[in-house]
Design an enzyme around this catalytic site. Structure first.
Site, PDB file in Angstrom:
ATOM      1  N   LYS A 146       3.040  -0.879 -10.854  1.00  0.00           N
ATOM      2  CA  LYS A 146       1.991  -0.948 -11.867  1.00  0.00           C
ATOM      3  C   LYS A 146       0.693  -0.241 -11.486  1.00  0.00           C
ATOM      4  CE  LYS A 146       4.470  -2.689 -14.717  1.00  0.00           C
ATOM      5  NZ  LYS A 146       4.991  -1.512 -15.433  1.00  0.00           N
TER       6      LYS A 146
ATOM      7  N   TYR B 257      16.116  -2.898  -6.155  1.00  0.00           N
ATOM      8  CA  TYR B 257      15.186  -3.865  -5.559  1.00  0.00           C
ATOM      9  C   TYR B 257      16.045  -4.923  -4.869  1.00  0.00           C
ATOM     10  CZ  TYR B 257      11.276  -2.035  -8.371  1.00  0.00           C
ATOM     11  OH  TYR B 257      10.297  -1.237  -8.929  1.00  0.00           O
TER      12      TYR B 257
ATOM     13  N   HIS C 148      14.751   7.045 -16.268  1.00  0.00           N
ATOM     14  CA  HIS C 148      15.557   5.910 -15.819  1.00  0.00           C
ATOM     15  C   HIS C 148      15.618   4.844 -16.907  1.00  0.00           C
ATOM     16  CE1 HIS C 148      15.644   6.438 -11.174  1.00  0.00           C
ATOM     17  NE2 HIS C 148      15.813   7.593 -11.809  1.00  0.00           N
TER      18      HIS C 148
HETATM   19  P1  FAS Z   1      -7.022   6.453  -5.668  1.00  0.00           P
HETATM   20  O1  FAS Z   1      -7.296   5.546  -4.510  1.00  0.00           O
HETATM   21  O2  FAS Z   1      -5.701   7.116  -5.794  1.00  0.00           O
HETATM   22  O3  FAS Z   1      -8.092   7.646  -5.668  1.00  0.00           O
HETATM   23  C1  FAS Z   1      -9.447   7.391  -5.358  1.00  0.00           C
HETATM   24  C2  FAS Z   1     -10.056   8.685  -4.866  1.00  0.00           C
HETATM   25  O4  FAS Z   1     -11.450   8.459  -4.640  1.00  0.00           O
HETATM   26  C3  FAS Z   1      -9.469   9.137  -3.534  1.00  0.00           C
HETATM   27  O5  FAS Z   1      -9.129  10.493  -3.599  1.00  0.00           O
HETATM   28  C4  FAS Z   1     -10.595   8.887  -2.533  1.00  0.00           C
HETATM   29  O6  FAS Z   1     -10.607   9.829  -1.481  1.00  0.00           O
HETATM   30  C5  FAS Z   1     -11.820   9.023  -3.394  1.00  0.00           C
HETATM   31  N1  FAS Z   1     -12.979   8.302  -2.883  1.00  0.00           N
HETATM   32  C6  FAS Z   1     -12.997   7.087  -2.289  1.00  0.00           C
HETATM   33  N2  FAS Z   1     -14.268   6.743  -1.947  1.00  0.00           N
HETATM   34  C7  FAS Z   1     -15.068   7.775  -2.353  1.00  0.00           C
HETATM   35  C8  FAS Z   1     -16.461   8.018  -2.284  1.00  0.00           C
HETATM   36  N3  FAS Z   1     -17.278   7.127  -1.730  1.00  0.00           N
HETATM   37  N4  FAS Z   1     -16.926   9.176  -2.794  1.00  0.00           N
HETATM   38  C9  FAS Z   1     -16.086  10.074  -3.369  1.00  0.00           C
HETATM   39  N5  FAS Z   1     -14.745   9.904  -3.460  1.00  0.00           N
HETATM   40  C10 FAS Z   1     -14.252   8.759  -2.949  1.00  0.00           C
HETATM   41  N6  FAS Z   1       1.189   2.278  -7.029  1.00  0.00           N
HETATM   42  C11 FAS Z   1       2.418   2.243  -7.583  1.00  0.00           C
HETATM   43  O7  FAS Z   1       2.512   2.140  -8.812  1.00  0.00           O
HETATM   44  N7  FAS Z   1       3.546   2.310  -6.783  1.00  0.00           N
HETATM   45  C12 FAS Z   1       3.462   2.448  -5.411  1.00  0.00           C
HETATM   46  O8  FAS Z   1       4.462   2.502  -4.722  1.00  0.00           O
HETATM   47  C13 FAS Z   1       2.200   2.513  -4.805  1.00  0.00           C
HETATM   48  N8  FAS Z   1       2.061   2.668  -3.441  1.00  0.00           N
HETATM   49  C14 FAS Z   1       0.798   2.697  -2.887  1.00  0.00           C
HETATM   50  C15 FAS Z   1       0.610   2.850  -1.475  1.00  0.00           C
HETATM   51  C16 FAS Z   1      -0.687   2.867  -0.914  1.00  0.00           C
HETATM   52  C17 FAS Z   1      -0.879   3.029   0.585  1.00  0.00           C
HETATM   53  C18 FAS Z   1      -1.817   2.721  -1.758  1.00  0.00           C
HETATM   54  C19 FAS Z   1      -3.221   2.718  -1.161  1.00  0.00           C
HETATM   55  C20 FAS Z   1      -1.645   2.587  -3.141  1.00  0.00           C
HETATM   56  C21 FAS Z   1      -0.339   2.580  -3.711  1.00  0.00           C
HETATM   57  N9  FAS Z   1      -0.137   2.456  -5.083  1.00  0.00           N
HETATM   58  C22 FAS Z   1       1.081   2.411  -5.667  1.00  0.00           C
HETATM   59  C23 FAS Z   1      -1.234   2.345  -5.962  1.00  0.00           C
HETATM   60  C24 FAS Z   1      -1.758   3.742  -6.186  1.00  0.00           C
HETATM   61  O9  FAS Z   1      -0.748   4.539  -6.706  1.00  0.00           O
HETATM   62  C25 FAS Z   1      -2.956   3.599  -7.061  1.00  0.00           C
HETATM   63  O10 FAS Z   1      -2.709   2.719  -8.131  1.00  0.00           O
HETATM   64  C26 FAS Z   1      -3.450   4.917  -7.579  1.00  0.00           C
HETATM   65  O11 FAS Z   1      -3.644   5.782  -6.504  1.00  0.00           O
HETATM   66  C27 FAS Z   1      -4.742   4.640  -8.344  1.00  0.00           C
HETATM   67  O12 FAS Z   1      -5.362   5.824  -8.545  1.00  0.00           O
HETATM   68  P2  FAS Z   1      -6.967   5.917  -8.485  1.00  0.00           P
HETATM   69  O13 FAS Z   1      -7.544   4.810  -9.276  1.00  0.00           O
HETATM   70  O14 FAS Z   1      -7.267   7.323  -8.836  1.00  0.00           O
HETATM   71  O15 FAS Z   1      -7.355   5.612  -6.966  1.00  0.00           O
HETATM   72  C1  PHB Z   2       8.188   4.441  -5.306  1.00  0.00           C
HETATM   73  O1  PHB Z   2       9.109   5.214  -5.645  1.00  0.00           O
HETATM   74  O2  PHB Z   2       7.297   4.780  -4.482  1.00  0.00           O
HETATM   75  C2  PHB Z   2       8.125   3.058  -5.902  1.00  0.00           C
HETATM   76  C3  PHB Z   2       8.963   2.737  -6.957  1.00  0.00           C
HETATM   77  C4  PHB Z   2       8.906   1.460  -7.503  1.00  0.00           C
HETATM   78  C5  PHB Z   2       8.019   0.534  -6.972  1.00  0.00           C
HETATM   79  C6  PHB Z   2       7.165   0.868  -5.922  1.00  0.00           C
HETATM   80  C7  PHB Z   2       7.225   2.135  -5.379  1.00  0.00           C
HETATM   81  O3  PHB Z   2       7.971  -0.715  -7.504  1.00  0.00           O
END
Ligand code: FAS
Ligand code: PHB
Length: 390
Positions: free
Chosen positions: A297, A201, A72
């Site tokens: 981010k 957006y 994009h």
């Molecule tokens: P994660 O949370 O992905 O992974 C952590 C892992 O550790 C999980 O698998 C968990 O099960 C495990 N864990 C937790 N506690 C533990 C323990 N005690 N023992 C062992 N394992 C354990 N980012 C974007 O850029 N755009 C988005 O649209 C977006 N939407 C999101 C929506 C939601 C609901 C959430 C929660 C986050 C969103 N994010 C988004 C942010 C997300 O993408 C995170 O930045 C990304 O998952 C970060 O990755 P990790 O640091 O690996 O953490």
């Molecule tokens: C998504 O595609 O999930 C998405 C894209 C841009 C954002 C947040 C989420 O800023």
């Protein structure tokens, strides 16, 4: 059992770090509390910075990403019935973003880890880091009713916001900075073509909306909702109607609706824990910071943390130098805070705050007008959106 590195968490942070370490012969065990299926069931990020794509390529597992990722060059802002394109590629001096679902990326990294026989223990219960303030740290966990101990050189806390790693740090040794937002994002996934070839957006008096995608046939949409909203209150029809109300007429008319196969609500918060290193324990990704998804981010910050930590570990094992390890926290936090600022700014810019004063609303409208009419303002947005340098 002994490993060089124990990684807690099998999300993008843990999987990226594990694969990069494996490729240079560093032995890392991943401990994940959930099942593999549960990890893969989570629908999260969608936009990857070039730095993140480069890191995935360094793992040797970017085949599907390179084949299916959507490149994009711009995004659109929509408000007051009008659409305004921000030319990210031109304004950032040739950079772009790639749209590729975090779920797909996680699946690619998991498959790659299994293919090389690197070990992940799923459904590892009661994972606990110990002795990270000494030179002989270790991690305990319970699996199949048996308690295990893994001695190691380093522990990478890649276990997300609700993980154990940050909570294992003595309260006096850590500082946290936080802001919650008085709304959430209701997200929907449907097997329908996206409304536009780039993200939209939208800022509307009824609230924010985002039109995103996962492929040319799969769309990802969000609408701002109350912080205490329940997903069961939202039928597909109610979602589609609300989404279209918040879009300019041409976009609203072009929305293809269809049955959702995922619908969920995410709360929004800004959060940073400092420092990100405690002796032999290193926090990485959401374990150390959370950003509202408005700036896309979260996942990309996890990638830059992994880059810094991997380079530091490579230097330690290759040159027996701790310089990179000592520099990890300040280096990572310098980039984290810039992304926290940008995500906060994008969230204030695009969302309707229920308690906003008329003055604040005028400022928000002015900021939208400025960023869509000033090249300099748009360039500042573009350089942050495509990702600041590592
Ligand atoms: P994660 O949370 O992905 O992974 C952590 C892992 O550790 C999980 O698998 C968990 O099960 C495990 N864990 C937790 N506690 C533990 C323990 N005690 N023992 C062992 N394992 C354990 N980012 C974007 O850029 N755009 C988005 O649209 C977006 N939407 C999101 C929506 C939601 C609901 C959430 C929660 C986050 C969103 N994010 C988004 C942010 C997300 O993408 C995170 O930045 C990304 O998952 C970060 O990755 P990790 O640091 O690996 O953490
Ligand atoms: C998504 O595609 O999930 C998405 C894209 C841009 C954002 C947040 C989420 O800023």
């Amino acid at each position: 059992m002994r490993r060089q590195v124990v990684i807690i968490g099998s999300g993008p942070s843990g999987l990226l770090l594990g694969q990069l370490l494996h490729r240079i012969g560093i032995d890392a065990l991943i401990l994940e509390r959930s099942s593999k299926e549960h990890v893969l069931s989570r629908v999260r990020a969608g936009v990857l910075e070039e730095g993140t794509v480069g890191l995935v390529r360094a793992t040797g597992l970017a085949g599907r990403l390179d084949a299916q990722g959507l490149r994009h060059d711009g995004i659109e802002f929509a408000f007051d019935g009008q659409r305004h394109r921000i030319d990210l590629h031109e304004l950032s001096g040739g950079k772009r973003v790639v749209v590729y679902g975090q779920t797909e990326l996680t699946a690619d990294l998991m498959a790659g880890r299994e293919a090389v026989g690197a070990e992940t223990v799923y459904e590892a219960a009661d994972v606990m880091p110990h002795g990270f303030d000494t030179d002989t740290p270790y991690v305990t966990y319970v699996h199949g009713g048996v308690t295990h101990r893994v001695d190691c050189d380093f522990i990478a806390g890649c276990d997300g916001y609700h993980g154990i790693s940050r909570r294992a740090v003595p309260a006096g040794a850590i500082s946290t900075f936080e802001r919650s937002y008085p709304f959430g994002w209701l997200g929907l996934l449907a097997e329908v073509p996206p409304v536009s070839h780039e993200l939209i957006y939208a800022s509307h008096p009824r609230g924010f909306a985002l039109c995103s995608m996962r492929s040319p046939t799969r769309s990802r949409y969000y609408v701002q909702c109350d912080g205490d909203e329940k997903v069961e209150n939202w039928s597909d029809q109610r979602f589609w109607d609300e989404l279209r109300r918040r879009l300019p007429a041409d976009a609203a008319d072009a929305v293809t609706t269809g049955p959702s196969f995922e619908k969920s609500i995410a709360g929004l918060r800004s959060f940073v824990a400092e420092p990100m290193r405690f002796g032999r324990l290193f926090l990485c990704g959401d374990a150390a910071h959370i950003v509202p998804p408005t700036g896309a981010k979260g996942l990309n910050l996890a990638a830059s943390d992994v880059h810094y930590l991997f380079e530091a570990l490579r230097e330690f094992y290759g040159e027996r130098s701790a310089a990179g390890l000592d520099a990890y926290s300040p280096r990572a936090l310098a980039r984290v805070w810039k992304a926290v600022r940008f995500s906060w700014w994008m969230t204030l810019l695009l969302h309707r705050f229920p308690d906003a004063s008329p003055f604040a609303e005028k400022l928000r409208a002015t900021e939208l007008d400025y960023v869509t009419t000033s090249r300099h303002a748009a360039a500042a947005l573009a350089e942050n959106y495509v990702g600041l340098p590592y």
